[in-house]
Structures are given as C-alpha cells and as structure tokens.
Write an enzyme that holds these catalytic residues in place. Structure first.
Site, PDB file in Angstrom:
ATOM      1  N   GLU A   1       0.834  -1.197   0.000  1.00 17.58           N
ATOM      2  CA  GLU A   1       0.000   0.000   0.000  1.00 17.58           C
ATOM      3  C   GLU A   1       0.876   1.257   0.000  1.00 17.58           C
ATOM      4  OE1 GLU A   1      -2.596   0.357   3.386  1.00 17.58           O
ATOM      5  OE2 GLU A   1      -3.962   1.737   2.336  1.00 17.58           O
TER       6      GLU A   1
ATOM      7  N   LYS B   1     -10.174   2.463  -2.638  1.00 15.44           N
ATOM      8  CA  LYS B   1     -10.404   1.848  -1.318  1.00 15.44           C
ATOM      9  C   LYS B   1     -11.763   2.270  -0.756  1.00 15.44           C
ATOM     10  CE  LYS B   1      -7.783   1.451   3.081  1.00 15.44           C
ATOM     11  NZ  LYS B   1      -6.442   1.757   3.664  1.00 15.44           N
TER      12      LYS B   1
ATOM     13  N   CYS C   1      -5.927  -2.892   2.097  1.00 17.65           N
ATOM     14  CA  CYS C   1      -5.716  -2.817   3.546  1.00 17.65           C
ATOM     15  C   CYS C   1      -6.987  -2.977   4.369  1.00 17.65           C
ATOM     16  CB  CYS C   1      -4.946  -1.546   3.900  1.00 17.65           C
ATOM     17  SG  CYS C   1      -4.051  -1.705   5.495  1.00 17.65           S
TER      18      CYS C   1
END
Lengths: 303, 303
Positions: free
Chosen positions: A44, A117, A154
C-alpha cells in the site's frame, strides 16, 4: 487441466526518499519478472512513507492523478516485462479530494482499471479518513491478461463483504496492498493476536470464496513525524494462500523480500465443486446486511 | 469491568444406541455444570447417529417436535443445573417437513428460542437437502441468562453472511453445533487442508465480528449404512476462540471430550473499539450481496 500463474509479492521498507524507493520497487519488479512472475503485487502507498500517521493538509501534495506519472512509468515497465502490476497510489482527484487507489497495469502496459479503497480506517496513527475520500467505484474486479483480479486495499481486508462481492463478480484472485503494523508499545501477546487475526481473517476470505489471496504488506519501523507516538512497526508477513486457505508462501517481519508463488487457478473450480458455498447462499435472508446495526432491536422469542 | 462466562463444549462419538447416547450427553452436561459451566454447547444432531449418509424416507421417523421430548428433558436438566443448553435436534414440523433445528434451553428450563439451519449442504455422505427443509426464521440471535447467542449450525459456518447477520443483531457469542469429518479415502494433505480451512473460516468470523466463537463437532467413525462408501471419520477438533480469533481451547480428533473455557465477554467491546469494523461498513455498496452470482457480467473498464 491446470492453469498456473507465477506471481510475486513485494514487501518493502520505506527507504527514506521517494526516488530511491521507486528505483528499488522497479528493480524488484524486474527481478521478479526475471524469475518468471507474470503478476506483481506492491504494498500500500508504495511510492512513499505511510504518511497517514499525522493529519497534515499539505500532504495532499503527495497525491498524483491517475493516469499520471506513476501509472505511466509502471505501465511502461509492465509492457517491457510483460507483467501485470498492481500498484497502490495516492490519487489526486480534485482540490481536497484525494483517494487511496490501486491501479492495475496490464501486461501490455495499459491501465486495465482502478479500485478506490472503499473502507477507510481512522485511528491513532492511521489517520486515513482525513486524507482519503471513500471509494466510489464499488467492488468491481479488473480483467487482466492473467485473470480477473479482485483488488482491495488494507482495511478492506477485515470485511467479508468486500471479498464476497469481488468473488460474486468473478474475481479469481484477491490482491491486498497493505500497510499494517504494531504499536511498539503494545505487549507481545497483543501483537501476536493482532498479526494472527490479520492473517486468519484473510485466509478465511480464501476459504469462504474458494479463491487465492495475495497480500503485500510494508515492513520496518516508520517514525511518527510529530514525535507524539512511537511510530508504527510494520509487521511484514506478506503471504499467499490458496482456495482452502492453505499457505503457499509467507514472509516474516524481518525485512524486505519478494515472495514468489505459483498459483493453480484451476483449483478454484475444484474446491468450489467439493464445497459449493455459492450454491447455497440464502440471498432471500441477507437483506439486513444492508443495515448498519440492529443490536438494540427487540428480539422476538420463538417459537 | 470484565464479564466472564464459563462455557462447556461437549464432543461425542455415536454410542450405537439412542438411550446410551442421551445418557452420556446428560452425564457430560452434569459434569460440566459441576465444573462451573453456565453455557453448554452440544454437537449437531447429538441424539443419534449422523443419519444423513444415505437418503431414506423412513428416517424422518427420527424427527421429533419442538417443544418435544428432547427439549422437555433438557429443559428440566437446564433448570436443575442452572445452565443454558444449546441442543441440535431433528425437528418434525409436519408430514415430509423436517428441519435441522437448534433449541436453546434457558437456565430456568424454558425454551428460550430456536434456530433452523439456513444453509443446507448436499454432497455424497451429507445428504441433507433430502431431509432438511431450509430454515425460515432467518439469522436471529436468542437471548438467554448468559447473553445473546448467535446459534448457527454446521454448513452455516462457511458463510460470513450468517456470522455477520448474527453480530449485527447483537449476538455476543456464535455457537456452532457441527457434524463434519473426513472421507477416509482422501489423502493426508487434503484432510489437513480441510480441517484447517474449517477452523480458519470460523476464527475469521470471530475476527471480522469481534466476538467469541464456540464450535462442537462430532468425533469418531460412523459407517455408511449402505456400505457404498467408507463412511465418515468425524474430525472432532471442537474449539473456542475469542474476538481476535485467538484459541481459548481446542480438542483433538482422538475421542470424546468436554472443553471447559472461560469467555471474557467484555473483550468484545474492547476489541471493537480498537478495530471498529462495524463503523465503516459500506452499506451503500453491499447491495449485490443479495445477488446469486455475477461472475459472467460484462465488466466496465475504468477509468
């Protein structure tokens, strides 16, 4: 008939400056391709430090458009090497509107797609809601030369919903660029529980959905720029598992590494035939998944 | 302030006859209560053999109403001992309509509620769609003297949706009566992967939802009445884990046992504060969870 894919997971420590970091990333991609990798997963926000330890409006300067400099450079590298690259970037969308976005460069160098995300964390040291506008593209996998990738980022990794939605849309592999680590002040038992929980929940996604999971995490300590905390000890432990959650490769927390792994994508179908979970989903009874919380409701006593 | 609960998980082998089996179950409940258990979890269909290895219409004779003989007997025992009992029964609902139902007897002996297995498997040796009408009560936890229980049954354990719905409705503990085992003909590696997948996905539910999970599985070999297969080697491995998926107790595959475990229910809230997954669910983007399958849809290429 088996359908195998060689993949590489690149686990890096922040080098201290952007130029040397990107050079190291590109060198690692070249080395992985030389070993036969056709899919490369980066961690990330691999272009820089994990800058979200503090809330600083000026740090939006780190964001870049997509397409932009990183996708141009990585696209050229992907085309040269004939590899698919999953790159996690800080995307500039507009004034005060930035996103935590994964770009997928196809093996011909084109931008195959992006994922923004969807689940954004916010806790001390991970001040992401300050920086990242939540994703607005939903849970849509990305078709590439090596297969249909379910790219998530994540915090998404804790959400079975995200994994399921990617699988329902035909993802063959889940790819998680990640930046997670310990609070150095936590005790050893808590650290062990956190790491094991993180590994377990993602292996669980593999099992529940009958697909492979690749995870690239940062490694090494990054100081808190405000010096108000002990910083973050990124725990590495990047790994790959197959559709029964079985480990295929796993890094440790000690340092930088490239995990090379061979996926047998034909195993997905084999496993889903012996454990046909998708067949039996009770979609007639899942409506409350769209609710926020119902813990306080009055329960009927049955019968 | 901690809120602890002593629980017992009873793992049994089929004794060969219903009377001795139920006597052994009741004895195990008494022994657990004597050691301080206030919640007792029994394995799936604990009153008899796992009869679903073959499809035989006559076996509906094994079903009983709820309330009925088992809930009466177990309710009396629950009241006598002051324990909550989760009992998995073969429920007779009507002619040709039977269900795989878990009944929860409260510590005062009353029937606190029932859960009818929602996800029904069907594969060689586990011919459950033949016997069990799918559950029609949804994923509704049951309030008891020891807390709000999310009772699910066996095949449900593979479904993150089921765990999530129970958690959203306020379940504090997931309880899985289970009957799962190996095909004795599978090789050792496949057996190991299956067992580990089963443990992992359920620990994953604990992690994703920040709650404890209790699992009671059968143990020992049960022959195929038709003699057309080598039967099922139930793999035991009943276990309990906490809200970070950490093992609290785990049985082996060797034989009958009662696992005694102390749950700290106050840990649920602590864990959910450091990892507030419920806060960030993207309920605006989960609609496709109510779809059966979208793997064949044409993907948009973004951007």
């Amino acid at each position: 008939m088996s359908r195998t894919l060689s993949a590489a997971i690149i686990q890096q420590a922040w080098s201290g400056d952007a130029a040397s970091m990107f050079a190291a990333t590109q060198a690692a991609i070249r080395a992985a391709a030389a070993q036969g990798a056709r899919l490369v997963l980066l961690q990330e926000l691999h272009r820089g430090p994990y800058f979200c330890q503090v809330q600083d409006p000026q740090l939006h300067d780190l964001a870049e458009p997509i397409p932009g400099p990183s996708t141009t450079a990585l696209g050229a590298l992907a085309a040269e090497l004939g590899v698919v690259i999953v790159a996690s970037l800080f995307e500039a969308r507009g004034p005060g509107i930035s996103a935590n976005t994964a770009a997928v460069l196809d093996a011909d160098g084109r931008l195959a797609g992006i994922y923004r995300k969807m689940h954004i964390p916010q806790d001390p040291g991970f001040e992401e809601k300050f920086y990242f506008t939540p994703g607005d593209l939903g849970f849509q996998p990305i078709d590439t030369a090596v297969g249909r990738l379910g790219v998530l980022v994540c915090w998404d990794q804790w959400y079975p919903e995200a994994a399921r939605l990617m699988a329902l849309a035909g993802a063959e592999i889940l790819c998680y660029p990640t930046a997670i680590g310990w609070n150095p002040d936590d005790d050893a038992d808590e650290k062990a529980r956190q790491l094991e929980a993180w590994v377990t929940v993602q292996r669980g996604h593999a099992v529940a959905n009958g697909l492979s999971v690749l995870v690239a995490n940062r490694v090494g300590h990054e100081a808190d720029p405000s010096a108000r905390s002990p910083g973050i000890a990124f725990w590495g432990n990047s790994f790959a598992c197959g559709p029964q959650g079985e480990f295929l490769a796993r890094a440790d927390q000690q340092g930088e590494t490239t995990l090379m792994v061979t996926l047998d994508l034909s195993r997905n179908a084999e496993v889903r035939r012996i454990w046909p979970f998708f067949r039996d989903r009770r979609i007639d009874a899942y409506g409350d998944l769209l609710q926020r919380w119902q813990g306080g409701r009055l329960l009927k006593r049955t019968p």
